[in-house]
Design a protein around this motif. Structure first.
Motif, PDB file in Angstrom:
ATOM      1  N   ILE A  70      10.522  -2.981  -4.907  1.00 43.15           N
ATOM      2  CA  ILE A  70       9.352  -2.530  -5.675  1.00 43.15           C
ATOM      3  C   ILE A  70       8.793  -1.276  -5.008  1.00 43.15           C
ATOM      4  N   ASP A  71       8.487  -0.239  -5.818  1.00 45.31           N
ATOM      5  CA  ASP A  71       7.973   0.995  -5.213  1.00 45.31           C
ATOM      6  C   ASP A  71       6.587   0.759  -4.619  1.00 45.31           C
ATOM      7  N   LYS A  72       6.205   1.648  -3.690  1.00 43.22           N
ATOM      8  CA  LYS A  72       4.993   1.433  -2.901  1.00 43.22           C
ATOM      9  C   LYS A  72       3.724   1.370  -3.753  1.00 43.22           C
ATOM     10  N   LYS A  73       3.655   2.196  -4.792  1.00 38.19           N
ATOM     11  CA  LYS A  73       2.465   2.220  -5.648  1.00 38.19           C
ATOM     12  C   LYS A  73       2.271   0.875  -6.345  1.00 38.19           C
ATOM     13  N   GLU A  74       3.383   0.352  -6.890  1.00 41.76           N
ATOM     14  CA  GLU A  74       3.315  -0.938  -7.578  1.00 41.76           C
ATOM     15  C   GLU A  74       3.065  -2.070  -6.574  1.00 41.76           C
ATOM     16  N   ALA A  75       3.665  -1.957  -5.385  1.00 39.39           N
ATOM     17  CA  ALA A  75       3.470  -2.966  -4.341  1.00 39.39           C
ATOM     18  C   ALA A  75       2.003  -3.039  -3.929  1.00 39.39           C
ATOM     19  N   MET A  76       1.347  -1.885  -3.851  1.00 40.23           N
ATOM     20  CA  MET A  76      -0.078  -1.858  -3.497  1.00 40.23           C
ATOM     21  C   MET A  76      -0.912  -2.596  -4.547  1.00 40.23           C
ATOM     22  N   LYS A  77      -0.580  -2.401  -5.821  1.00 45.74           N
ATOM     23  CA  LYS A  77      -1.285  -3.105  -6.906  1.00 45.74           C
ATOM     24  C   LYS A  77      -1.130  -4.618  -6.751  1.00 45.74           C
ATOM     25  N   LEU A  78       0.098  -5.055  -6.462  1.00 45.90           N
ATOM     26  CA  LEU A  78       0.381  -6.486  -6.327  1.00 45.90           C
ATOM     27  C   LEU A  78      -0.353  -7.083  -5.124  1.00 45.90           C
ATOM     28  N   VAL A  79      -0.363  -6.343  -4.016  1.00 43.91           N
ATOM     29  CA  VAL A  79      -1.057  -6.809  -2.808  1.00 43.91           C
ATOM     30  C   VAL A  79      -2.548  -6.957  -3.091  1.00 43.91           C
ATOM     31  N   ALA A  80      -3.114  -5.954  -3.774  1.00 48.57           N
ATOM     32  CA  ALA A  80      -4.547  -5.996  -4.109  1.00 48.57           C
ATOM     33  C   ALA A  80      -4.861  -7.202  -4.992  1.00 48.57           C
ATOM     34  N   LYS A  81      -4.007  -7.450  -5.963  1.00 44.85           N
ATOM     35  CA  LYS A  81      -4.208  -8.595  -6.881  1.00 44.85           C
ATOM     36  C   LYS A  81      -4.099  -9.916  -6.133  1.00 44.85           C
ATOM     37  N   ASP A  82      -3.090 -10.036  -5.264  1.00 43.70           N
ATOM     38  CA  ASP A  82      -2.885 -11.271  -4.496  1.00 43.70           C
ATOM     39  C   ASP A  82      -4.099 -11.592  -3.633  1.00 43.70           C
ATOM     40  N   ARG A  83      -4.677 -10.562  -3.041  1.00 50.93           N
ATOM     41  CA  ARG A  83      -5.739 -10.768  -2.045  1.00 50.93           C
ATOM     42  C   ARG A  83      -7.142 -10.718  -2.649  1.00 50.93           C
ATOM     43  N   GLY A  84      -7.207 -10.327  -3.933  1.00 52.03           N
ATOM     44  CA  GLY A  84      -8.508 -10.255  -4.602  1.00 52.03           C
ATOM     45  C   GLY A  84      -9.342  -9.092  -4.101  1.00 52.03           C
ATOM     46  N   ILE A  85      -8.666  -7.991  -3.753  1.00 51.02           N
ATOM     47  CA  ILE A  85      -9.383  -6.803  -3.283  1.00 51.02           C
ATOM     48  C   ILE A  85      -8.941  -5.605  -4.125  1.00 51.02           C
ATOM     49  N   SER A  86      -9.573  -4.453  -3.911  1.00 50.33           N
ATOM     50  CA  SER A  86      -9.209  -3.264  -4.687  1.00 50.33           C
ATOM     51  C   SER A  86      -7.992  -2.572  -4.070  1.00 50.33           C
ATOM     52  N   LYS A  87      -7.333  -1.765  -4.923  1.00 49.80           N
ATOM     53  CA  LYS A  87      -6.171  -0.994  -4.441  1.00 49.80           C
ATOM     54  C   LYS A  87      -6.612  -0.013  -3.360  1.00 49.80           C
ATOM     55  N   ARG A  88      -7.861   0.497  -3.488  1.00 46.94           N
ATOM     56  CA  ARG A  88      -8.409   1.431  -2.502  1.00 46.94           C
ATOM     57  C   ARG A  88      -8.520   0.769  -1.129  1.00 46.94           C
ATOM     58  N   ASP A  89      -8.905  -0.518  -1.138  1.00 49.34           N
ATOM     59  CA  ASP A  89      -9.012  -1.261   0.138  1.00 49.34           C
ATOM     60  C   ASP A  89      -7.646  -1.391   0.806  1.00 49.34           C
ATOM     61  N   VAL A  90      -6.627  -1.640  -0.015  1.00 52.14           N
ATOM     62  CA  VAL A  90      -5.266  -1.759   0.530  1.00 52.14           C
ATOM     63  C   VAL A  90      -4.838  -0.409   1.112  1.00 52.14           C
ATOM     64  N   TYR A  91      -5.079   0.646   0.352  1.00 50.79           N
ATOM     65  CA  TYR A  91      -4.705   1.990   0.792  1.00 50.79           C
ATOM     66  C   TYR A  91      -5.409   2.359   2.101  1.00 50.79           C
TER      67      TYR A  91
END
Length: 280
Positions: free
Chosen positions: A253-274
């Motif tokens: 999975i490309d990094k951009k999509e992976a960041m979205k999935l991580v954010a969804k899993d953890r209940g946080i924003s994509k900005r927080d992951v970044y």
């Protein structure tokens, strides 16, 4: 022409719950296949049904199914009845139906009483989605696998149990599922029918002091989607964000999509992951 198999639902307690259609069919068929002829003769006598009976049960279901299908292929009509309720539900009737279809014998089902549906409607729990487990298996490994599956079951769960095993089964359900809302139905449609709306903890406390009587149907609340989500987030939060990203990236999975999935899993924003990844 071949005969036909009639699956006839019989009362689970109150004899008035039989349908006119079932009584007429039991009188008109050539043969009645009964799970326990000694039990069923009481029902037949009550409604003055003189049709001959033969036994069809768990211990003869394979050989007897072939025998019954041969009779239907020769033109006889046969009714199948269980000790109580709808044939094929937690009884050997399913085998006979399967063999009928394999031999192009017509099958029809005459609806009526079913303990699982009666208990579900009495339970006060959600009826929109449910799963039926019948009796939990005696085999320990198989039972453990089923209980593990039920941990994340979101539908209302229905189980059958004999009174002398009720406490043991409630203990196993509590150990696997934790405390849940539950309704325990006993003696359905009979004079002493009860629907005990409670929890697994309270039910255990009560039945350890008061020995249950009569066949029991246990209706258990499924886990909520919110609880599943919370458990999932807890699991992901035990992992670092870096490892969480690696989990998805390693799957291609490309990094951009992976960041979205991580954010969804953890209940946080994509900005927080970044932001967390930038710090790393």
């Amino acid at each position: 022409m071949s005969g036909k198999l009639y699956l006839c639902a019989t009362p689970i307690g109150n004899l008035e719950d039989i349908t006119f259609r079932v009584v007429r069919t039991l009188k008109e068929v050539d043969l009645i296949a009964a799970e326990d002829t000694r039990n069923s003769i009481k029902l037949l006598n009550h409604f003055e049904i003189k049709t001959p009976m033969t036994s069809y049960h768990e211990f003869n279901k394979y050989d007897k199914a072939k025998y019954l299908v041969d009779k239907m292929l020769a033109g006889e009509n046969i009714a199948l009845i269980t000790d109580a309720g709808t044939p094929g539900i937690s009884d050997p009737g399913e085998e006979l139906v399967k063999v009928c279809y394999e031999n192009n014998v017509e099958v029809t089902s005459l609806p009526g009483a079913a303990a699982c549906i009666t208990a579900l409607t009495l339970s006060g729990l959600s009826t929109r989605r449910f799963c039926f487990e019948a009796f939990l298996p005696a085999d320990k490994k198989e039972k453990a696998l089923i209980l593990e599956e039920l941990k994340t079951e979101t539908r209302t769960i229905i189980c059958y149990e004999a009174p002398h095993r009720l406490v043991k089964t409630l203990e196993e359900l509590y150990e696997s599922l934790g405390d849940r809302r539950v309704t325990i139905c006993r003696e359905l449609t009979k004079k002493h029918e009860t629907a005990f709306v409670t929890t697994l903890t309270e039910a255990l406390e009560y039945y350890r002091e008061n020995a249950p009587k009569g066949e029991c149907v246990i209706v258990i609340e499924g886990i909520s989607f919110a609880e599943i989500e919370a458990e999932s987030r807890e699991k992901w939060n035990e992992m670092s964000i870096e490892k969480h990203m690696e989990y998805y990236v390693n799957q291609g999975i490309d990094k951009k999509e992976a960041m979205k999935l991580v954010a969804k899993d953890r209940g946080i924003s994509k900005r927080d992951v970044y932001g967390a990844l930038l710090k790393l």
